[in-house]
Motif scaffolding. Structure first.
Motif, PDB file in Angstrom:
ATOM      1  N   VAL A 185       0.906  -1.189   0.049  1.00 53.47           N
ATOM      2  CA  VAL A 185       0.003   0.107  -0.042  1.00 53.47           C
ATOM      3  C   VAL A 185       0.709   1.325   0.083  1.00 53.47           C
ATOM      4  CG1 VAL A 185      -1.685   1.401   1.603  1.00 53.47           C
ATOM      5  CG2 VAL A 185      -1.979  -1.231   0.935  1.00 53.47           C
ATOM      6  N   VAL A 186       1.902   1.279   0.918  1.00 52.72           N
ATOM      7  CA  VAL A 186       2.792   2.496   0.897  1.00 52.72           C
ATOM      8  C   VAL A 186       3.397   2.713  -0.313  1.00 52.72           C
ATOM      9  CG1 VAL A 186       4.863   3.421   1.875  1.00 52.72           C
ATOM     10  CG2 VAL A 186       3.284   2.200   3.387  1.00 52.72           C
ATOM     11  N   ARG A 187       4.126   1.495  -1.160  1.00 53.56           N
ATOM     12  CA  ARG A 187       4.652   1.829  -2.461  1.00 53.56           C
ATOM     13  C   ARG A 187       3.558   2.272  -3.383  1.00 53.56           C
ATOM     14  NH1 ARG A 187       8.525  -3.540  -2.549  1.00 53.56           N
ATOM     15  NH2 ARG A 187       9.869  -2.858  -1.304  1.00 53.56           N
ATOM     16  N   ALA A 188       2.317   1.497  -3.535  1.00 54.90           N
ATOM     17  CA  ALA A 188       1.366   2.110  -4.319  1.00 54.90           C
ATOM     18  C   ALA A 188       1.000   3.652  -4.172  1.00 54.90           C
ATOM     19  CB  ALA A 188       0.343   0.963  -4.197  1.00 54.90           C
ATOM     20  N   ARG A 189       1.024   4.059  -3.132  1.00 60.38           N
ATOM     21  CA  ARG A 189       0.758   5.516  -2.868  1.00 60.38           C
ATOM     22  C   ARG A 189       2.010   6.330  -3.205  1.00 60.38           C
ATOM     23  NH1 ARG A 189      -3.830   7.028   0.265  1.00 60.38           N
ATOM     24  NH2 ARG A 189      -3.140   8.980  -0.160  1.00 60.38           N
ATOM     25  N   ALA A 190       2.970   5.948  -2.789  1.00 63.17           N
ATOM     26  CA  ALA A 190       4.148   6.656  -3.360  1.00 63.17           C
ATOM     27  C   ALA A 190       4.382   6.753  -4.901  1.00 63.17           C
ATOM     28  CB  ALA A 190       5.464   5.951  -2.786  1.00 63.17           C
ATOM     29  N   ALA A 191       4.055   5.564  -5.547  1.00 62.78           N
ATOM     30  CA  ALA A 191       4.137   5.491  -7.121  1.00 62.78           C
ATOM     31  C   ALA A 191       2.922   6.544  -7.553  1.00 62.78           C
ATOM     32  CB  ALA A 191       3.806   3.987  -7.326  1.00 62.78           C
ATOM     33  N   ALA A 192       1.655   6.546  -6.987  1.00 62.38           N
ATOM     34  CA  ALA A 192       0.640   7.368  -7.524  1.00 62.38           C
ATOM     35  C   ALA A 192       1.213   8.915  -7.230  1.00 62.38           C
ATOM     36  CB  ALA A 192      -0.451   7.176  -6.749  1.00 62.38           C
ATOM     37  N   ALA A 193       1.778   9.306  -6.192  1.00 64.68           N
ATOM     38  CA  ALA A 193       2.183  10.457  -5.853  1.00 64.68           C
ATOM     39  C   ALA A 193       3.275  10.951  -7.092  1.00 64.68           C
ATOM     40  CB  ALA A 193       2.599  10.593  -4.427  1.00 64.68           C
ATOM     41  N   ALA A 194       4.426  10.012  -7.232  1.00 67.22           N
ATOM     42  CA  ALA A 194       5.273  10.668  -8.090  1.00 67.22           C
ATOM     43  C   ALA A 194       4.815  10.844  -9.242  1.00 67.22           C
ATOM     44  CB  ALA A 194       6.252   9.155  -8.264  1.00 67.22           C
ATOM     45  N   THR A 195       3.568  10.112 -10.091  1.00 68.38           N
ATOM     46  CA  THR A 195       3.303  10.195 -11.350  1.00 68.38           C
ATOM     47  C   THR A 195       2.447  11.682 -11.519  1.00 68.38           C
ATOM     48  OG1 THR A 195       1.119   9.013 -10.895  1.00 68.38           O
ATOM     49  CG2 THR A 195       3.121   8.043 -11.710  1.00 68.38           C
ATOM     50  N   GLU A 196       2.000  12.239 -10.532  1.00 69.71           N
ATOM     51  CA  GLU A 196       1.270  13.478 -10.474  1.00 69.71           C
ATOM     52  C   GLU A 196       2.322  14.549 -10.681  1.00 69.71           C
ATOM     53  OE1 GLU A 196      -0.816  14.417  -6.813  1.00 69.71           O
ATOM     54  OE2 GLU A 196      -2.124  12.633  -6.843  1.00 69.71           O
ATOM     55  N   PRO A 197       1.789  15.423 -11.643  1.00 62.14           N
ATOM     56  CA  PRO A 197       2.637  16.753 -12.079  1.00 62.14           C
ATOM     57  C   PRO A 197       2.851  17.739 -10.673  1.00 62.14           C
ATOM     58  CG  PRO A 197       0.601  16.996 -13.034  1.00 62.14           C
ATOM     59  CD  PRO A 197       0.602  15.666 -12.532  1.00 62.14           C
ATOM     60  N   PRO A 198       4.149  18.413 -10.540  1.00 61.76           N
ATOM     61  CA  PRO A 198       3.864  19.088  -9.278  1.00 61.76           C
ATOM     62  C   PRO A 198       3.354  20.513  -9.590  1.00 61.76           C
ATOM     63  CG  PRO A 198       6.093  18.786 -10.507  1.00 61.76           C
ATOM     64  CD  PRO A 198       5.323  18.163 -11.192  1.00 61.76           C
ATOM     65  N   GLY A 199       2.573  20.684  -8.224  1.00 59.26           N
ATOM     66  CA  GLY A 199       1.694  21.853  -8.146  1.00 59.26           C
ATOM     67  C   GLY A 199       0.292  21.280  -8.869  1.00 59.26           C
ATOM     68  N   ALA A 200      -0.103  20.133  -8.912  1.00 57.69           N
ATOM     69  CA  ALA A 200      -1.447  19.624  -9.331  1.00 57.69           C
ATOM     70  C   ALA A 200      -2.259  19.694  -8.076  1.00 57.69           C
ATOM     71  CB  ALA A 200      -1.225  18.288  -9.919  1.00 57.69           C
ATOM     72  N   GLN A 201      -3.580  20.260  -8.297  1.00 60.28           N
ATOM     73  CA  GLN A 201      -4.455  20.221  -7.241  1.00 60.28           C
ATOM     74  C   GLN A 201      -5.094  19.113  -7.006  1.00 60.28           C
ATOM     75  OE1 GLN A 201      -6.954  23.572  -8.047  1.00 60.28           O
ATOM     76  NE2 GLN A 201      -5.602  25.013  -7.766  1.00 60.28           N
ATOM     77  N   THR A 202      -5.155  18.742  -5.865  1.00 54.65           N
ATOM     78  CA  THR A 202      -5.876  17.262  -5.216  1.00 54.65           C
ATOM     79  C   THR A 202      -7.430  17.692  -5.039  1.00 54.65           C
ATOM     80  OG1 THR A 202      -5.241  17.494  -3.017  1.00 54.65           O
ATOM     81  CG2 THR A 202      -3.942  16.248  -4.527  1.00 54.65           C
ATOM     82  N   PRO A 203      -8.244  16.663  -5.558  1.00 53.82           N
ATOM     83  CA  PRO A 203      -9.651  17.237  -5.173  1.00 53.82           C
ATOM     84  C   PRO A 203     -10.023  17.255  -3.785  1.00 53.82           C
ATOM     85  CG  PRO A 203      -9.487  14.611  -6.124  1.00 53.82           C
ATOM     86  CD  PRO A 203      -7.982  15.570  -6.139  1.00 53.82           C
ATOM     87  N   LYS A 204     -10.796  18.176  -3.457  1.00 50.76           N
ATOM     88  CA  LYS A 204     -11.052  18.432  -1.843  1.00 50.76           C
ATOM     89  C   LYS A 204     -12.067  17.152  -1.666  1.00 50.76           C
ATOM     90  CE  LYS A 204     -11.038  22.638   0.130  1.00 50.76           C
ATOM     91  NZ  LYS A 204     -11.889  24.142   0.596  1.00 50.76           N
ATOM     92  N   ASP A 205     -12.028  16.993  -0.308  1.00 51.83           N
ATOM     93  CA  ASP A 205     -12.999  15.805   0.331  1.00 51.83           C
ATOM     94  C   ASP A 205     -14.375  16.682   0.756  1.00 51.83           C
ATOM     95  OD1 ASP A 205     -13.807  13.800   1.520  1.00 51.83           O
ATOM     96  OD2 ASP A 205     -12.925  13.819   3.354  1.00 51.83           O
ATOM     97  N   ALA A 206     -15.563  16.083   0.372  1.00 45.17           N
ATOM     98  CA  ALA A 206     -16.466  16.588   0.685  1.00 45.17           C
ATOM     99  C   ALA A 206     -16.835  16.862   2.099  1.00 45.17           C
ATOM    100  CB  ALA A 206     -17.827  15.976  -0.044  1.00 45.17           C
ATOM    101  N   TRP A 207     -16.438  16.264   2.767  1.00 49.25           N
ATOM    102  CA  TRP A 207     -16.562  16.248   4.265  1.00 49.25           C
ATOM    103  C   TRP A 207     -15.870  17.576   4.781  1.00 49.25           C
ATOM    104  CZ3 TRP A 207     -20.197  14.032   6.787  1.00 49.25           C
ATOM    105  CH2 TRP A 207     -20.977  12.851   6.264  1.00 49.25           C
ATOM    106  N   SER A 208     -14.743  17.959   4.534  1.00 50.56           N
ATOM    107  CA  SER A 208     -14.243  19.158   4.773  1.00 50.56           C
ATOM    108  C   SER A 208     -14.633  20.238   3.892  1.00 50.56           C
ATOM    109  CB  SER A 208     -12.642  18.784   4.644  1.00 50.56           C
ATOM    110  OG  SER A 208     -12.262  18.660   3.172  1.00 50.56           O
TER     111      SER A 208
END
Length: 69
Positions: free
Chosen positions: A21-44
């Motif tokens: 799980v940690v490796r998959a999350r790290a790989a997903a974060a590495a593929t995002e371009p720098p400065g990309a906005q992440t979608p906001k969570d509806a609860w917050s």
């Protein structure tokens, strides 16, 4: 990267699952371009609370105080 188990005694299978799980999350974060906005969570999102009309005082207003209709 070093991962240390602080509490508990995980089995090799549990540790492998957690590392996958940690490796998959790290790989997903590495593929995002720098400065990309992440979608906001509806609860917050504060607009979720203010999107409904505020109940007006009246005979049964206490029934509408928590869940606006």
């Amino acid at each position: 990267m070093t991962i240390k188990v602080v509490r508990g005694n995980p089995t090799p299978e549990e540790l492998a699952a957690a590392l996958a799980v940690v490796r998959a999350r790290a790989a997903a974060a590495a593929t995002e371009p720098p400065g990309a906005q992440t979608p906001k969570d509806a609860w917050s999102d504060p607009a979720r609370i203010a999107a409904h009309r505020v109940p007006q005082p009246g005979q049964a207003s206490w029934t509408r105080t928590y869940w606006p209709s």
